[in-house]
Write a protein that holds these residues in place. Structure first.
Motif, PDB file in Angstrom:
ATOM      1  N   HIS A 110     -15.009 117.708 -32.489  1.00 45.65           N
ATOM      2  CA  HIS A 110     -15.035 116.385 -33.111  1.00 45.65           C
ATOM      3  C   HIS A 110     -16.227 115.608 -32.586  1.00 45.65           C
ATOM      4  CE1 HIS A 110     -11.040 116.697 -34.926  1.00 45.65           C
ATOM      5  NE2 HIS A 110     -10.818 117.510 -33.921  1.00 45.65           N
ATOM      6  N   ASP A 146      -8.890  90.549 -37.404  1.00 44.75           N
ATOM      7  CA  ASP A 146      -7.781  91.174 -36.665  1.00 44.75           C
ATOM      8  C   ASP A 146      -7.246  92.410 -37.391  1.00 44.75           C
ATOM      9  OD1 ASP A 146      -7.983  89.447 -34.622  1.00 44.75           O
ATOM     10  OD2 ASP A 146      -6.065  88.408 -34.945  1.00 44.75           O
ATOM     11  N   VAL A 147      -7.337  92.400 -38.712  1.00 47.81           N
ATOM     12  CA  VAL A 147      -6.907  93.580 -39.483  1.00 47.81           C
ATOM     13  C   VAL A 147      -7.751  94.784 -39.056  1.00 47.81           C
ATOM     14  CG1 VAL A 147      -6.983  94.627 -41.786  1.00 47.81           C
ATOM     15  CG2 VAL A 147      -5.935  92.390 -41.469  1.00 47.81           C
ATOM     16  N   LEU A 205      -9.486  95.072 -36.195  1.00 48.06           N
ATOM     17  CA  LEU A 205      -9.255  95.364 -34.770  1.00 48.06           C
ATOM     18  C   LEU A 205      -7.974  96.150 -34.532  1.00 48.06           C
ATOM     19  CD1 LEU A 205     -10.195  92.071 -32.878  1.00 48.06           C
ATOM     20  CD2 LEU A 205     -11.322  94.276 -32.702  1.00 48.06           C
ATOM     21  N   THR A 206      -7.027  96.009 -35.433  1.00 50.87           N
ATOM     22  CA  THR A 206      -5.736  96.667 -35.221  1.00 50.87           C
ATOM     23  C   THR A 206      -5.593  97.949 -36.040  1.00 50.87           C
ATOM     24  OG1 THR A 206      -4.804  95.170 -36.865  1.00 50.87           O
ATOM     25  CG2 THR A 206      -4.511  94.566 -34.576  1.00 50.87           C
ATOM     26  N   SER A 207      -6.663  98.358 -36.688  1.00 48.11           N
ATOM     27  CA  SER A 207      -6.572  99.616 -37.430  1.00 48.11           C
ATOM     28  C   SER A 207      -6.678 100.792 -36.457  1.00 48.11           C
ATOM     29  CB  SER A 207      -7.701  99.712 -38.459  1.00 48.11           C
ATOM     30  OG  SER A 207      -7.705 101.005 -39.011  1.00 48.11           O
ATOM     31  N   PRO A 208      -5.784 101.767 -36.571  1.00 44.89           N
ATOM     32  CA  PRO A 208      -5.878 102.922 -35.655  1.00 44.89           C
ATOM     33  C   PRO A 208      -7.122 103.772 -35.902  1.00 44.89           C
ATOM     34  CG  PRO A 208      -4.173 103.286 -37.303  1.00 44.89           C
ATOM     35  CD  PRO A 208      -4.634 101.877 -37.482  1.00 44.89           C
ATOM     36  N   PHE A 209      -7.791 103.558 -37.030  1.00 42.88           N
ATOM     37  CA  PHE A 209      -8.996 104.328 -37.340  1.00 42.88           C
ATOM     38  C   PHE A 209     -10.239 103.730 -36.677  1.00 42.88           C
ATOM     39  CE2 PHE A 209      -6.247 105.059 -41.047  1.00 42.88           C
ATOM     40  CZ  PHE A 209      -6.343 106.426 -41.209  1.00 42.88           C
ATOM     41  N   LEU A 210     -10.124 102.512 -36.170  1.00 41.94           N
ATOM     42  CA  LEU A 210     -11.321 101.764 -35.749  1.00 41.94           C
ATOM     43  C   LEU A 210     -12.060 102.379 -34.563  1.00 41.94           C
ATOM     44  CD1 LEU A 210     -12.885  98.976 -36.192  1.00 41.94           C
ATOM     45  CD2 LEU A 210     -11.602  98.217 -34.190  1.00 41.94           C
ATOM     46  N   GLN A 211     -13.369 102.454 -34.688  1.00 42.98           N
ATOM     47  CA  GLN A 211     -14.244 102.795 -33.567  1.00 42.98           C
ATOM     48  C   GLN A 211     -14.526 101.481 -32.847  1.00 42.98           C
ATOM     49  OE1 GLN A 211     -15.681 103.851 -30.855  1.00 42.98           O
ATOM     50  NE2 GLN A 211     -16.062 105.766 -31.960  1.00 42.98           N
ATOM     51  N   THR A 212     -13.877 101.300 -31.707  1.00 47.37           N
ATOM     52  CA  THR A 212     -13.931  99.998 -31.034  1.00 47.37           C
ATOM     53  C   THR A 212     -15.287  99.726 -30.375  1.00 47.37           C
ATOM     54  OG1 THR A 212     -12.861 101.101 -29.194  1.00 47.37           O
ATOM     55  CG2 THR A 212     -11.463  99.737 -30.591  1.00 47.37           C
ATOM     56  N   GLU A 213     -16.108 100.772 -30.241  1.00 49.23           N
ATOM     57  CA  GLU A 213     -17.416 100.568 -29.609  1.00 49.23           C
ATOM     58  C   GLU A 213     -18.400  99.894 -30.570  1.00 49.23           C
ATOM     59  OE1 GLU A 213     -17.956 101.103 -26.435  1.00 49.23           O
ATOM     60  OE2 GLU A 213     -15.896 101.825 -26.273  1.00 49.23           O
ATOM     61  N   ILE A 270     -13.524 106.049 -36.442  1.00 45.99           N
ATOM     62  CA  ILE A 270     -13.804 106.923 -35.296  1.00 45.99           C
ATOM     63  C   ILE A 270     -14.591 108.150 -35.751  1.00 45.99           C
ATOM     64  CG2 ILE A 270     -12.679 108.428 -33.577  1.00 45.99           C
ATOM     65  CD1 ILE A 270     -10.421 106.236 -33.579  1.00 45.99           C
ATOM     66  N   GLN A 287     -13.041 110.050 -41.792  1.00 39.71           N
ATOM     67  CA  GLN A 287     -11.882 109.169 -42.002  1.00 39.71           C
ATOM     68  C   GLN A 287     -12.225 107.989 -42.903  1.00 39.71           C
ATOM     69  OE1 GLN A 287     -11.298 108.109 -37.912  1.00 39.71           O
ATOM     70  NE2 GLN A 287      -9.712 109.646 -37.562  1.00 39.71           N
TER      71      GLN A 287
END
Lengths: 270, 410
Positions: free
Chosen positions: A48, A198-199, A201-209, A232, A236
């Motif tokens: 990955h 916030d939508v 920020l709270t997505s499990p797909f989000l690349q937080t970097e 990420i 996806q």
């Protein structure tokens, strides 16, 4: 007679042993190319992120390297290796091929240029001539992309010369996605903007970097919100946009906001 | 054994998070391992060279009762006492420019237990986290009923105060804003390292007052397990590596002032568990083995041996299994597995209902994923709350990191 004598000087004697050697070189080269084209993508798809992309990128480079080495080994076995001979034979072959198989050769050359300039690499998400998809294979003449509808599209490398190529991630795992929302103009834009932030920020797909951005634009028919964020993994992207859209709509609805509808709302004149 | 007398590090240390030092496998040890592997390859993996001191088949796992006696639950009160000492100056200050302090730690790292123990010991006001319904409704009454100002309050688990949901962040944002501005008085907040990593992205206000329990390196793990070994009713026991036969812990009669030699087993355990005492403790328990005779005669042994008697060599030896079959991730893992595991870590445990609410997965998909992971011993359930299993944590962390998910810094 004189011409025949010159050609005889250029070409080496192709005896049985030489032919076997050439055959073996071609066979080994084909085996290596075949193995690299099967094994490396198979291995890459078990990984990955960046490691997957690096491995996919190495496939066409490795193939080019194998072919070059094979040619370097074969040519001196056919042609007496002197500068004059090389120029004469390769020049003649080039002219003949150039006239007869212009597009084919153009694609082959564009394929080599593409490996150097890398406007697309395996794992990249590109758009050429209105077709969008993931580059899965870069061949000598064509590249293969798989569209979101799981259709494989073969595109000749020669498109490189005169078409615009849109590359969404350029060899990286970061690919920006955007979800659009259209709201009725009468609402608290600041609340809507923060809710959409916030939508994401709270997505499990989000690349937080990577950053999350909400763009707001007023239109004659309402307010256009564009929520931009990175998943990420580029694969996806469609699930990510779906997730942002579904949860974005729920969040905006829970705040009592109305969505713009078509036809456009016309204010009643007093 | 090294006989030099050197000053030993205290067992429990609360340090600023910047001073947190992750134990690493020494480079020399890595080289030795690689050379050994190469040597085995050349020699053709000859059997006689590898004959273990105790074959796997000759050993049994310890009965739960004996295990509980030999490796009792971690007493976090010792760390709480250290916390009291470290924070003594801050607690005594009149200045309220630094109203809150954080204690961060990885899953099973004990920060919640330390804060709870400290709160009980020093009579501080403990703050319960809001319910999931309160979080999603952004119910400010939870903040309105905050303990009376003037007393130091303790919120031991910030990770239970939010949900990764569009409506689940507002309450903690408010809490952190009010707490950081001093409106809530002086308080200590405990937070799981995964939730902390996430909140660094959501609420990126620099927090200088962040502390952690220092990682347990090989030396401190040795000291801790020695303490346990000597504390069993005054009767010491010997731990030997089942493969090499070497002692893992220094001899019980070693002078306390003498710095013992650190076994490579414990150095590796410290590095593998990333200095997390809770995880190392779990591995230690899971790897301890005994000989069948020792199990059957244990009852008699207990009656015969008194604290002053010299322990019998055979019955007081437990063996440390050379390796442990750690949980492995399923071969084919889609986003479902990663989402569930990541959500469990970010919240340090969630119910199926909440997981289904936070993730783009149906209730049945979440249940199926959890049951699959439970069968692989990667997650476990306590009541209706699912958590990652301690022995699966290292595998899970690597799995999520390799896939590019946000991970903690511990």
């Amino acid at each position: 007679m004189n011409d025949n004598g010159n050609i005889a000087k250029i070409l080496n004697t192709l005896d049985k042993a030489v032919l076997i050697e050439i055959g073996l070189i071609v066979a080994v080269a084909m085996l290596l190319v075949g193995a690299s084209q099967k094994l490396l993508p198979w291995l890459a798809n078990k990984l990955h992120g960046k490691r997957r992309l690096y491995l996919l990128t190495s496939v066409p480079m490795l193939r080019l390297l194998i072919i070059m080495v094979a040619l370097i080994l074969i040519i001196p076995r056919i042609i007496e290796p002197s500068v004059q001979n090389m120029v004469a034979v390769l020049g003649t072959a080039g002219v003949a091929l150039g006239f007869a198989l212009k597009d084919y050769v153009s694609s082959l050359i564009a394929g080599i240029v593409a490996m150097n300039e890398m406007p697309y690499r395996p794992g990249d998400w590109i758009e050429i001539n209105g077709t969008y998809g993931e580059v899965t294979h870069i061949g000598m003449r064509v590249l293969e992309i798989v569209t979101p509808n799981d259709t494989v599209v073969f595109i000749p490398h020669m498109k490189l010369w005169n078409e615009l190529i849109f590359n969404s991630n350029r060899g990286d795992v970061n690919l920006q996605c955007a979800a659009d929302f259209y709201l009725h103009p009468r609402h608290d834009a600041d609340r809507a903007k923060h809710a959409l932030h916030d939508v994401a920020l709270t997505s499990p797909f989000l690349q937080t970097e990577k950053p999350v951005v909400v763009m707001v634009q007023e239109k004659p028919w309402g307010t256009h919100y564009r929520l931009k964020a990175y998943p990420i993994d580029p694969r996806q992207q469609f699930h990510f946009i779906t997730d942002l859209t579904v949860r974005g709509k729920a969040a905006l609805t829970s705040l009592g906001m109305e969505f713009a509808t078509s036809p456009a709302i016309v204010e009643a004149t007093p | 054994m090294t006989e030099t007398k050197e000053s030993r590090q205290p067992l429990w240390r609360i340090v600023p998070v910047a001073d947190y030092a992750m134990p690493a496998i020494p480079a020399q040890e890595i080289t030795t391992k690689k050379m050994t592997a190469l040597w085995r390859l050349i020699r053709g993996n000859k059997r006689e060279a590898q004959s273990p001191a105790k074959a796997k088949e000759e050993l049994r796992t310890l009965p739960e009762e004996r295990l509980a006696r030999l490796v009792p639950t971690i007493d976090w009160r010792q760390a709480a006492k250290e916390l009291e000492v470290t924070f003594e100056d801050w607690l005594g200050e009149e200045d309220t420019s630094k109203p809150i302090r954080f204690l961060i730690g990885p899953p099973y790292g004990g920060q919640t237990e330390i804060l709870q123990a400290w709160g009980e010991m020093s009579g501080r006001t403990m703050v319960e986290p809001p319910t999931p319904e309160q979080i999603l409704a952004q119910d400010e009454s939870w903040l309105a009923h905050w303990p009376t100002q003037g007393r130091v309050w303790v919120l031991p688990n910030l990770e239970h105060c939010y949900l990764r949901h569009a409506s689940g962040l507002a309450l903690v944002r408010q809490l952190l804003e009010r707490a950081a501005s001093g409106q809530l008085g002086r308080g200590l907040i405990g937070c799981d390292s995964w939730a902390w990593a996430y909140w660094q992205k959501v609420w990126s206000v620099p927090q200088p007052e962040v502390f952690a329990l220092q990682a347990f390196d090989g030396e401190r793990l040795t000291a801790y397990f020695c303490q346990l070994a000597r504390a069993v009713g005054g009767k010491a026991f010997r731990v030997r590596n089942s493969k090499t036969g070497n002692d893992v812990l220094p001899p019980a009669d070693l002078d306390e002032e003498t710095r013992p030699e650190i076994s490579s087993d414990l150095t590796q355990l410290a590095a593998h568990s990333r200095g997390n005492l809770g995880i190392a403790w779990k591995y230690w328990r899971a790897r301890l083995r005994t000989e069948p005779d020792a199990v059957s005669t244990e009852g008699q042994d207990n009656e015969m041996n008194t604290a002053t008697e010299k322990p019998d060599a055979t019955q007081d030896t437990v063996w440390l299994a050379a390796d442990l079959d750690e949980p492995v991730m399923p071969v084919k893992t889609g986003d479902d597995v990663a989402f569930v595991l990541h959500a469990l870590l970010l919240h340090n445990g969630l119910s199926v209902d909440l997981l289904a609410r936070l993730l783009p997965l149906s209730h049945s998909q979440v249940t199926a994923t959890l049951l699959q992971l439970e069968a692989l011993k990667i997650v476990k359930t306590q009541g209706n709350v699912w958590r990652v299993a301690a022995l699966g944590y290292v595998t899970i962390r690597k799995f999520l990191r390799d896939r590019g998910y946000l991970t903690d810094h511990f």
